[in-house]
Design an enzyme around this catalytic site. Structure first.
Site, short mmCIF file in Angstrom:
data_model
loop_
_atom_site.label_atom_id
_atom_site.label_comp_id
_atom_site.label_asym_id
_atom_site.label_seq_id
_atom_site.Cartn_x
_atom_site.Cartn_y
_atom_site.Cartn_z
N ILE A 172 -9.55 9.14 -2.28
CA ILE A 172 -10.04 8.78 -0.91
C ILE A 172 -9.51 9.93 0.15
CG2 ILE A 172 -9.65 7.00 0.73
CD1 ILE A 172 -10.88 5.98 -2.03
N SER A 188 3.68 4.67 -12.43
CA SER A 188 4.08 3.62 -11.53
C SER A 188 2.91 2.77 -11.28
CB SER A 188 4.51 4.25 -10.40
OG SER A 188 3.48 4.70 -9.59
N LYS A 189 1.82 3.18 -11.14
CA LYS A 189 0.44 2.38 -11.15
C LYS A 189 0.22 1.77 -11.97
CE LYS A 189 0.00 4.17 -6.85
NZ LYS A 189 0.18 3.20 -5.47
N TYR A 233 3.53 9.28 -11.27
CA TYR A 233 2.54 8.34 -10.54
C TYR A 233 1.57 7.40 -11.21
CZ TYR A 233 -1.17 7.70 -6.77
OH TYR A 233 -1.85 7.13 -5.89
N ASN A 247 0.92 -1.26 0.10
CA ASN A 247 0.00 -0.09 0.09
C ASN A 247 0.77 1.23 0.01
OD1 ASN A 247 -2.39 1.85 0.83
ND2 ASN A 247 -0.94 2.06 2.24
N1 LIG Z 1 -5.72 8.86 -1.25
C1 LIG Z 1 -6.11 8.72 -2.46
O1 LIG Z 1 -6.89 9.38 -3.04
C2 LIG Z 1 -5.40 7.91 -3.38
C3 LIG Z 1 -6.23 7.33 -4.66
C4 LIG Z 1 -5.69 6.20 -5.33
C5 LIG Z 1 -4.53 5.46 -5.00
N2 LIG Z 1 -3.96 5.74 -3.54
C6 LIG Z 1 -2.90 4.95 -3.20
O2 LIG Z 1 -3.05 4.28 -1.92
C7 LIG Z 1 -1.80 4.31 -1.00
C8 LIG Z 1 -2.14 4.85 0.29
O3 LIG Z 1 -2.45 6.12 -0.13
P1 LIG Z 1 -2.87 7.00 1.20
O4 LIG Z 1 -3.55 8.25 0.55
O5 LIG Z 1 -3.06 6.53 2.34
O6 LIG Z 1 -1.42 7.88 1.14
P2 LIG Z 1 -0.61 8.46 2.53
O7 LIG Z 1 0.26 9.31 2.03
O8 LIG Z 1 -1.65 9.26 3.55
O9 LIG Z 1 0.09 7.24 3.33
C9 LIG Z 1 1.16 6.57 2.74
C10 LIG Z 1 1.76 6.06 3.64
O10 LIG Z 1 3.14 5.18 3.16
C11 LIG Z 1 4.30 5.36 3.68
N3 LIG Z 1 5.42 5.42 3.00
C12 LIG Z 1 5.84 6.30 1.80
N4 LIG Z 1 6.93 5.95 1.34
C13 LIG Z 1 7.46 4.85 2.20
C14 LIG Z 1 8.63 3.81 2.17
N5 LIG Z 1 9.34 4.13 1.23
N6 LIG Z 1 8.73 2.90 2.96
C15 LIG Z 1 7.72 2.60 4.02
N7 LIG Z 1 6.56 3.46 4.14
C16 LIG Z 1 6.48 4.62 3.11
C17 LIG Z 1 3.94 6.88 4.22
O11 LIG Z 1 4.89 7.22 5.56
C18 LIG Z 1 2.63 6.94 4.73
O12 LIG Z 1 2.43 6.44 5.93
C19 LIG Z 1 -0.95 4.71 -2.06
O13 LIG Z 1 -0.24 3.73 -2.85
C20 LIG Z 1 -1.56 5.73 -2.96
O14 LIG Z 1 -0.91 6.04 -4.27
C21 LIG Z 1 -4.48 6.75 -2.80
#
Ligand SMILES: NC(=O)c1ccc[n+]([C@@H]2O[C@H](COP(=O)([O-])OP(=O)(O)OC[C@H]3O[C@@H](n4cnc5c(N)ncnc54)[C@H](O)[C@@H]3O)[C@@H](O)[C@H]2O)c1
Length: 246
Positions: free
Chosen positions: A186, A156-157, A153, A87
């Site tokens: 989200i 990568s996805k 981004y 994640n």
């Molecule tokens: N929020 C959205 O709208 C959304 C939409 C589509 C996809 N996503 C995907 O969902 C996932 C989670 O998103 P989110 O919104 O909760 O993000 P967020 O930024 O709130 O949390 C991401 C977490 O990943 C951790 N992280 C980052 N780099 C890291 C590393 N090198 N090693 C270990 N941990 C690491 C961060 O410290 C953070 O706690 C991501 O992959 C994001 O791309 C999110």
């Protein structure tokens, strides 16, 4: 409970979607390894206070050696790694004209190579067990290109989606399923930086007319790693309020 006795590793568990997945899995009986760059001690303590099981693993997923050592240690202590949720991810904003090489490399390094590192470290244990569930958190941008992010981004996805299907094909004979979730919009720190105008525009493109909650993704994640999804592999499930229907 759906995940009774299972050991699950979740990356990026300190906040947002990863945290919600960790809480949901723990509430269904899993012992959850809370992987993040940031400390997850407080989350582990709060799980313990609720009679649930979680253990903090401070780890940078871009460091393949440390990832392997950590996963081997978890497998040694617990005997198995049943579930891996990739994640953790980062985002960058802007257009291709603004995107520099360093940002491009960093986004691919965390999102794509970090996912690869964790899979490489978990899969030998799952193959030995002849069972496992891998779930990769992708994005709508991996299917339709970047809407709000820099093109690194979505790239990568998109690569994660292809990686998911490739692993699903190769690991099926070992009793391992590999799926993804493609969320959109989200409510987390990642989306909190949008302006009000941007939020209105994004919600306008969502048939269900609201932002998603981390819990919306966690429910889908629980299903995909559960026994109920044992005939599903290679799927990247939309959790997006209908913004993309494919
Ligand atoms: N929020 C959205 O709208 C959304 C939409 C589509 C996809 N996503 C995907 O969902 C996932 C989670 O998103 P989110 O919104 O909760 O993000 P967020 O930024 O709130 O949390 C991401 C977490 O990943 C951790 N992280 C980052 N780099 C890291 C590393 N090198 N090693 C270990 N941990 C690491 C961060 O410290 C953070 O706690 C991501 O992959 C994001 O791309 C999110």
């Amino acid at each position: 409970m759906v995940l009774d006795g299972k050991t699950a590793l979740i990356t990026g568990a300190a906040r947002g979607i990863g945290r919600a997945i960790a809480l949901r899995f723990a509430s269904e009986g899993a012992a959850v390894g809370l992987i993040d760059l940031k400390s997850t001690d407080e989350l582990a303590r709060s799980l313990e206070a609720q009679g649930l099981e979680g253990f903090a693993l401070e780890l940078d997923i871009t460091d393949p050696e440390r990832v392997r050592e950590t996963f081997d240690e978890v497998a040694r202590q617990r005997g198995v790694i049943d579930i891996l949720v990739n994640n953790a991810g980062i985002i960058a904003r802007g257009t291709i004209l603004e995107l520099g090489h360093e940002t491009w490399r960093r986004v691919l390094e965390v999102n794509l190579n970090g996912t690869f590192n964790c899979c490489k470290a978990a899969i030998p244990h799952m193959v030995r067990q002849k069972s496992g569930r891998i779930l990769n958190i992708s994005s709508i941008a991996g299917k339709m290109g970047d809407i709000t992010a820099a093109p690194a981004y979505g790239t990568s996805k998109g690569a994660i989606n292809t990686f998911t299907r490739s692993l699903a094909r190769q690991l099926a004979e070992h009793g391992i399923t590999v799926n993804g979730i493609a969320p959109h919009a989200i409510e987390t720190d990642m989306s909190a930086e949008w302006s009000e105008e941007k939020r209105r525009e994004v919600i306008g493109g969502i048939p269900l007319k609201r932002m998603g909650r981390p819990e919306d993704v966690a429910e889908a994640a629980l299903f995909l790693v559960s026994e109920a999804a044992s005939f599903i592999t290679g799927e990247v499930l939309n959790v997006n309020g209908g913004a993309l229907m494919d």
